[in-house]
Motif scaffolding. Structure first.
Motif, short mmCIF file in Angstrom:
data_model
loop_
_atom_site.label_atom_id
_atom_site.label_comp_id
_atom_site.label_asym_id
_atom_site.label_seq_id
_atom_site.Cartn_x
_atom_site.Cartn_y
_atom_site.Cartn_z
N ASP A 51 1.27 -1.34 -0.22
CA ASP A 51 0.02 -0.16 -0.30
C ASP A 51 0.54 1.01 0.20
O ASP A 51 1.96 1.17 0.06
CB ASP A 51 -0.84 0.22 0.73
CG ASP A 51 -0.23 0.40 2.50
OD1 ASP A 51 0.82 0.48 3.09
OD2 ASP A 51 -1.07 -0.43 3.34
N GLN A 52 -0.06 2.50 -0.02
CA GLN A 52 1.06 3.65 -0.26
C GLN A 52 2.04 3.45 0.62
O GLN A 52 2.69 4.45 0.26
CB GLN A 52 -0.27 4.99 -0.22
CG GLN A 52 -0.72 4.88 -1.74
CD GLN A 52 0.00 4.75 -3.10
OE1 GLN A 52 1.30 5.55 -2.56
NE2 GLN A 52 -0.47 5.27 -4.21
N LYS A 53 1.26 3.88 1.86
CA LYS A 53 2.07 3.98 3.09
C LYS A 53 3.49 3.15 3.17
O LYS A 53 4.03 3.55 3.85
CB LYS A 53 1.42 3.47 4.31
CG LYS A 53 1.42 4.41 6.05
CD LYS A 53 0.82 3.88 6.92
CE LYS A 53 1.10 4.10 8.45
NZ LYS A 53 0.23 3.45 9.23
N ASN A 54 3.19 2.29 2.93
CA ASN A 54 4.21 0.97 2.83
C ASN A 54 5.67 1.63 1.97
O ASN A 54 6.38 1.93 1.83
CB ASN A 54 4.16 0.07 2.74
CG ASN A 54 3.10 -0.47 3.94
OD1 ASN A 54 2.28 -1.66 3.55
ND2 ASN A 54 3.73 -0.45 5.48
N LEU A 55 5.16 2.30 0.33
CA LEU A 55 5.46 2.26 -0.17
C LEU A 55 6.54 3.94 0.12
O LEU A 55 7.76 4.10 -0.25
CB LEU A 55 4.90 3.08 -1.35
CG LEU A 55 5.52 3.13 -2.69
CD1 LEU A 55 5.85 2.59 -3.92
CD2 LEU A 55 4.28 4.62 -3.20
N VAL A 87 -3.38 -3.36 -1.89
CA VAL A 87 -3.69 -4.06 -1.28
C VAL A 87 -4.31 -4.27 0.07
O VAL A 87 -3.53 -3.88 0.76
CB VAL A 87 -2.63 -5.34 -1.18
CG1 VAL A 87 -3.22 -6.68 -0.76
CG2 VAL A 87 -2.33 -5.89 -2.14
N PRO A 88 -5.83 -3.50 0.02
CA PRO A 88 -5.82 -3.30 2.22
C PRO A 88 -5.85 -4.77 2.60
O PRO A 88 -5.56 -5.34 3.31
CB PRO A 88 -7.44 -3.34 2.25
CG PRO A 88 -8.00 -3.19 0.91
CD PRO A 88 -6.85 -4.32 -0.10
N LEU A 95 -6.82 -9.75 -5.10
CA LEU A 95 -5.97 -8.76 -5.53
C LEU A 95 -4.39 -9.76 -5.72
O LEU A 95 -3.35 -9.43 -6.84
CB LEU A 95 -5.37 -7.67 -4.81
CG LEU A 95 -6.93 -7.17 -4.42
CD1 LEU A 95 -6.81 -6.31 -3.08
CD2 LEU A 95 -7.42 -6.60 -6.20
N ILE A 96 -3.73 -10.30 -4.71
CA ILE A 96 -2.84 -10.90 -5.12
C ILE A 96 -2.45 -12.08 -6.08
O ILE A 96 -1.11 -11.98 -7.05
CB ILE A 96 -1.91 -11.41 -3.60
CG1 ILE A 96 -1.47 -10.17 -2.53
CG2 ILE A 96 -0.80 -12.07 -4.12
CD1 ILE A 96 -1.16 -10.79 -1.36
N GLU A 97 -3.13 -12.83 -6.58
CA GLU A 97 -3.21 -13.95 -7.46
C GLU A 97 -3.25 -13.12 -8.64
O GLU A 97 -2.53 -13.50 -9.92
CB GLU A 97 -4.36 -14.55 -7.57
CG GLU A 97 -3.93 -15.40 -6.04
CD GLU A 97 -5.86 -16.57 -6.03
OE1 GLU A 97 -5.26 -17.77 -5.81
OE2 GLU A 97 -6.60 -16.27 -6.85
N ALA A 98 -3.86 -11.96 -8.70
CA ALA A 98 -4.23 -10.73 -10.49
C ALA A 98 -2.13 -10.56 -10.54
O ALA A 98 -1.92 -10.95 -11.78
CB ALA A 98 -5.00 -10.23 -9.85
#
Ligand code: 4NP
Length: 157
Positions: A89-93, A123-124, A140-143
């Motif tokens: 997610d944006q925060k981790n980025l 990814v929430p 989401l992770i599979e796609a």
């Protein structure tokens, strides 16, 4: 080209990034892709722990293995050692971009940049929610994993 090293990063390294590690390892292996894969957290509170039981049970039900995974925090060497550092997610980025030396920041991006559906970027965090959240994380992770496999096959082939 050497096989790429991919690091998946979330906050605790017990839910999203271990799931990404398990899913991507399975799918990359199935695609015959040679990659080195690991995951880590921007926070260290859960270091040494196994992946969250809810993440494991949702992932195992879809055939993924979490064997050998224990949580760890991101370390400075990761920015040298890995080719792709993928934030959930944006925060981790943002946190990764603050940690990394400037010349290595180009290795860091959002994992969902590899998703075809560009309207979803994060990814929430499923930690405080119910089982549906873990299923959504897996979807989401599979796609995104399939998008990343296509990208790596093209660029490292
Ligand atoms: P993760 O989920 O970042 O996907 O591993 C979380 C795990 C733990 C916490 C938050 C999110 N926590 O606040 O302890």
């Amino acid at each position: 080209m050497d096989k790429p090293k991919v690091l998946f990063v979330c906050l605790g390294n017990i839910c999203r990034s271990p799931t990404a590690e398990a899913v991507f390892r399975h799918r990359a292996g199935r695609a015959g892709l040679g990659v080195y894969i690991d995951s880590a957290g921007t926070g260290a509170w859960h270091a040494g722990e196994l992946p969250d039981a809810r993440a494991q049970s949702a992932g195992k039900a879809r055939g993924y293995s979490f064997e050998g995974q224990t949580a760890r925090a991101v370390i400075d060497d990761d920015f040298e050692d890995f080719d792709l550092i993928l934030a959930m997610d944006q925060k981790n980025l943002k946190n990764l971009q603050m940690m990394a030396p400037n010349h290595l920041c180009s290795k860091i991006q959002l994992f969902l940049e590899f998703l075809n559906d560009r309207s979803v970027t994060e990814v929430p965090d499923p930690y405080y929610g119910g089982p549906d959240g873990f299923e959504h994380v897996l979807d989401l992770i599979e796609a995104a994993s399939d998008g990343l496999i296509a990208e790596i096959s093209e660029n490292y082939g």
